[in-house]
Motif scaffolding. Structure first.
Motif, PDB file in Angstrom:
ATOM      1  N   ILE A 259       0.868  -1.187   0.000  1.00  0.00           N
ATOM      2  CA  ILE A 259       0.000   0.000   0.000  1.00  0.00           C
ATOM      3  C   ILE A 259       0.900   1.231   0.000  1.00  0.00           C
ATOM      4  O   ILE A 259       1.697   1.418   0.928  1.00  0.00           O
ATOM      5  N   ASP A 260       0.802   2.032  -1.057  1.00  0.00           N
ATOM      6  CA  ASP A 260       1.567   3.287  -1.127  1.00  0.00           C
ATOM      7  C   ASP A 260       0.688   4.390  -0.549  1.00  0.00           C
ATOM      8  O   ASP A 260      -0.512   4.427  -0.803  1.00  0.00           O
ATOM      9  N   ASN A 261       1.281   5.247   0.249  1.00  0.00           N
ATOM     10  CA  ASN A 261       0.542   6.348   0.869  1.00  0.00           C
ATOM     11  C   ASN A 261       1.091   7.672   0.385  1.00  0.00           C
ATOM     12  O   ASN A 261       2.273   7.787   0.104  1.00  0.00           O
ATOM     13  N   PRO A 262       0.255   8.679   0.342  1.00  0.00           N
ATOM     14  CA  PRO A 262       0.780  10.020   0.082  1.00  0.00           C
ATOM     15  C   PRO A 262       1.684  10.399   1.254  1.00  0.00           C
ATOM     16  O   PRO A 262       1.507   9.897   2.359  1.00  0.00           O
ATOM     17  N   GLY A 263       2.649  11.277   1.023  1.00  0.00           N
ATOM     18  CA  GLY A 263       3.516  11.723   2.102  1.00  0.00           C
ATOM     19  C   GLY A 263       2.698  12.346   3.211  1.00  0.00           C
ATOM     20  O   GLY A 263       1.711  13.014   2.946  1.00  0.00           O
ATOM     21  N   ILE A 264       3.106  12.091   4.442  1.00  0.00           N
ATOM     22  CA  ILE A 264       2.348  12.637   5.568  1.00  0.00           C
ATOM     23  C   ILE A 264       2.998  13.939   5.993  1.00  0.00           C
ATOM     24  O   ILE A 264       4.180  13.983   6.293  1.00  0.00           O
ATOM     25  N   ARG A 265       2.236  15.009   5.993  1.00  0.00           N
ATOM     26  CA  ARG A 265       2.782  16.313   6.351  1.00  0.00           C
ATOM     27  C   ARG A 265       2.939  16.419   7.848  1.00  0.00           C
ATOM     28  O   ARG A 265       3.965  16.773   8.378  1.00  0.00           O
ATOM     29  N   GLU A 266       1.861  16.077   8.491  1.00  0.00           N
ATOM     30  CA  GLU A 266       1.843  16.297   9.934  1.00  0.00           C
ATOM     31  C   GLU A 266       1.058  15.128  10.500  1.00  0.00           C
ATOM     32  O   GLU A 266      -0.055  14.859  10.052  1.00  0.00           O
ATOM     33  N   ILE A 267       1.657  14.385  11.408  1.00  0.00           N
ATOM     34  CA  ILE A 267       0.878  13.271  11.933  1.00  0.00           C
ATOM     35  C   ILE A 267       0.506  13.526  13.363  1.00  0.00           C
ATOM     36  O   ILE A 267       1.332  13.913  14.188  1.00  0.00           O
ATOM     37  N   GLN A 268      -0.746  13.315  13.645  1.00  0.00           N
ATOM     38  CA  GLN A 268      -1.196  13.471  15.011  1.00  0.00           C
ATOM     39  C   GLN A 268      -1.486  12.111  15.586  1.00  0.00           C
ATOM     40  O   GLN A 268      -1.862  11.202  14.879  1.00  0.00           O
ATOM     41  N   LEU A 269      -1.285  11.999  16.880  1.00  0.00           N
ATOM     42  CA  LEU A 269      -1.534  10.717  17.507  1.00  0.00           C
ATOM     43  C   LEU A 269      -3.017  10.495  17.623  1.00  0.00           C
ATOM     44  O   LEU A 269      -3.751  11.389  17.972  1.00  0.00           O
ATOM     45  N   GLY A 270      -3.428   9.285  17.344  1.00  0.00           N
ATOM     46  CA  GLY A 270      -4.810   8.932  17.648  1.00  0.00           C
ATOM     47  C   GLY A 270      -4.821   8.391  19.062  1.00  0.00           C
ATOM     48  O   GLY A 270      -4.211   8.960  19.963  1.00  0.00           O
ATOM     49  N   ASP A 271      -5.452   7.250  19.236  1.00  0.00           N
ATOM     50  CA  ASP A 271      -5.527   6.636  20.554  1.00  0.00           C
ATOM     51  C   ASP A 271      -4.288   5.760  20.729  1.00  0.00           C
ATOM     52  O   ASP A 271      -4.330   4.581  20.479  1.00  0.00           O
ATOM     53  N   SER A 272      -3.180   6.364  21.134  1.00  0.00           N
ATOM     54  CA  SER A 272      -1.908   5.657  21.028  1.00  0.00           C
ATOM     55  C   SER A 272      -1.186   5.421  22.356  1.00  0.00           C
ATOM     56  O   SER A 272       0.024   5.384  22.379  1.00  0.00           O
ATOM     57  N   SER A 273      -1.920   5.274  23.457  1.00  0.00           N
ATOM     58  CA  SER A 273      -1.201   5.161  24.726  1.00  0.00           C
ATOM     59  C   SER A 273      -0.338   3.898  24.758  1.00  0.00           C
ATOM     60  O   SER A 273       0.793   3.911  25.215  1.00  0.00           O
ATOM     61  N   ASP A 274      -0.878   2.816  24.225  1.00  0.00           N
ATOM     62  CA  ASP A 274      -0.117   1.576  24.168  1.00  0.00           C
ATOM     63  C   ASP A 274       1.100   1.776  23.250  1.00  0.00           C
ATOM     64  O   ASP A 274       2.197   1.304  23.525  1.00  0.00           O
ATOM     65  N   GLY A 275       0.905   2.523  22.198  1.00  0.00           N
ATOM     66  CA  GLY A 275       1.984   2.816  21.260  1.00  0.00           C
ATOM     67  C   GLY A 275       3.111   3.578  21.932  1.00  0.00           C
ATOM     68  O   GLY A 275       4.287   3.302  21.692  1.00  0.00           O
ATOM     69  N   ILE A 276       2.772   4.530  22.797  1.00  0.00           N
ATOM     70  CA  ILE A 276       3.807   5.295  23.498  1.00  0.00           C
ATOM     71  C   ILE A 276       4.593   4.372  24.425  1.00  0.00           C
ATOM     72  O   ILE A 276       5.821   4.401  24.462  1.00  0.00           O
ATOM     73  N   ASP A 277       3.882   3.516  25.150  1.00  0.00           N
ATOM     74  CA  ASP A 277       4.572   2.602  26.069  1.00  0.00           C
ATOM     75  C   ASP A 277       5.559   1.712  25.323  1.00  0.00           C
ATOM     76  O   ASP A 277       6.647   1.427  25.816  1.00  0.00           O
TER      77      ASP A 277
END
Ligand SMILES: Nc1nc2c(ncn2[C@@H]2O[C@H](COP(=O)(O)OP(=O)(O)OP(=O)(O)O)[C@@H](O)[C@H]2O)c(=O)[nH]1
Ligand SMILES: [Mg+2]
Ligand SMILES: [Zn+2]
Length: 365
Positions: A259-277
């Motif tokens: 899956i090719d994605n357009p470049g991401i300019r600015e990414i904001q965190l969604g529900d990412s508490s587990d991701g931060i840990d």
């Protein structure tokens, strides 16, 4: 004779099965009795989606019931299609359960997350030598990828532009923990063989990263021909414009799925508490040794995290990045609870309380 799909298939795909299909999905599909078939979303347009079905590619619109329920299929989704052969039409009537789900915090004023792709096994976080290589930004990407459920792999592209990438790789590996860091050149094809373990039939790999790091060039390298436009072949060469504008799913000759994605300019965190840990597992592990359970690692006594920073085991910038992402996440979840209006009210209340205190103190109106 029903040969609709073949005549509508622009790429002459001759698919026998839906790319990425599995037994669990087969069970989920068996709940639909009637003229239903399954497919996978390859691209999303304004009103229709391109869908891969056995036999090839078709286009289908979303049913009114789904629209009213706010169900939006995204690239990578497995969907249920109502197959109306007699009028030569397919309609998407449902989305089958998602295994993984890449989302980002909405950039608008709402608090809801925006799902951008689904059912991804591995995410290549693509960065390039030079200005794009930013460890703090990589920590942000890692947080988002972890919370999607997919496995992250970091690619440092364009190594043909540096003499010795060893230090770059080391610095990146230091923040990446167990996540593989692989240096490649999509242009000269150096290092691409190291990506082979992640590219397997029926497995889906998505590429994310800033605009211009070489995501589409990498996809073209795997195909051996230019199927995706890259900056070099762009007609309208307007700087700052993104080359890839549509998210799209591609099938590799070996059965792998990209899956090719357009470049991401600015990414904001969604529900990412587990991701931060998981991204900062070095810090969260150390925090077990802090005296206070709710230690914020700023100025409490006996803080194991601060100690590690003083000893040079954790760079101050990494701790700052952890603070920043955690604060952003707290803001996001407050926003979700209160709604944005509530937060603004809260801010306003704080300001007016401040003003009242000031009046009480000075006696001025
Ligand atoms: N030197 C060098 N240039 C590369 C390499 N890979 C890509 N490029 C160049 O970088 C530019 C951008 O590449 P793209 O593949 O369009 O980048 P992208 O990540 O798809 O960009 P967006 O679609 O805008 O998100 C092109 O001019 C490529 O030729 C590489 O390994 N080495
Ligand atoms: Mg691109
Ligand atoms: Zn602490």
């Amino acid at each position: 004779m029903d040969d609709r799909s073949k005549s509508e298939n622009p790429d002459n795909l001759d698919l026998e099965v839906i790319p990425g299909w599995n037994d669990g999905l087969e069970v989920a599909l068996s709940a639909y009795k009637g003229p239903y078939i399954a497919g996978r979303v390859a691209a999303q347009h304004k009103t229709v989606c391109d869908i891969l079905i056995p036999g090839g590619m078709v286009q289908a619109a979303i049913s009114g019931a789904m629209r009213r329920a706010g169900k939006q299929p995204v690239v990578g989704d497995f969907v249920v299609l109502l197959d109306q052969a007699e009028i030569n039409s397919y309609t998407i009537v449902d989305i089958l359960p998602r295994k993984t789900c890449l989302a980002r915090g909405s950039t608008g004023d709402g608090s809801d997350e925006q799902v951008i792709a689904a059912n991804i096994d591995t995410i290549f976080i693509v960065t390039a030598v030079g200005n794009d290589l930013n460890l703090r930004r990589l920590e942000r990407y890692l947080t988002i990828v972890y919370s999607s459920g997919a496995n992250p792999v970091i690619l440092i592209n364009k190594i043909d532009l540096v003499d010795d990438p060893a230090q770059l790789i080391q610095e990146t590996q230091d923040i990446a923990g167990d996540v593989p860091v692989i240096a490649i050149s999509a242009l000269s094809k150096d290092g691409l063989d190291k990506l082979a373990p992640y590219i397997n039939p029926a497995e889906t790999v998505a590429l994310i990263g800033s605009s211009g790091v070489g995501k589409s060039t990498l996809i073209n390298a795997f195909f051996g021909e230019a199927i995706q436009k890259t900056l070099g072949v762009r007609e309208d060469d307007d700087k700052g414009k993104h080359t890839t504008t549509v998210r799209q799913l591609f099938l590799l000759p070996n059965g792998g799925i990209f899956i090719d994605n357009p470049g991401i300019r600015e990414i904001q965190l969604g529900d990412s508490s587990d991701g931060i840990d998981r991204t900062f597992s070095d810090i969260t592990d150390l925090a077990q040794g802090c005296r206070f359970k709710d230690c914020t690692h700023r100025d409490e006594p006996h803080c194991a995290v601060q100690r590690a920073v003083h000893q040079g085991l954790i760079p101050q910038e990494r701790l700052d990045s952890f603070f920043k992402l955690t604060a952003e996440l707290t803001f996001q979840s407050e926003k979700a609870e209160l709604g944005l209006k509530g937060i603004e009210k809260k801010k306003y209340k704080a300001i007016s309380q401040g003003a009242r205190k000031y009046r009480e103190f000075t006696g001025k109106p």
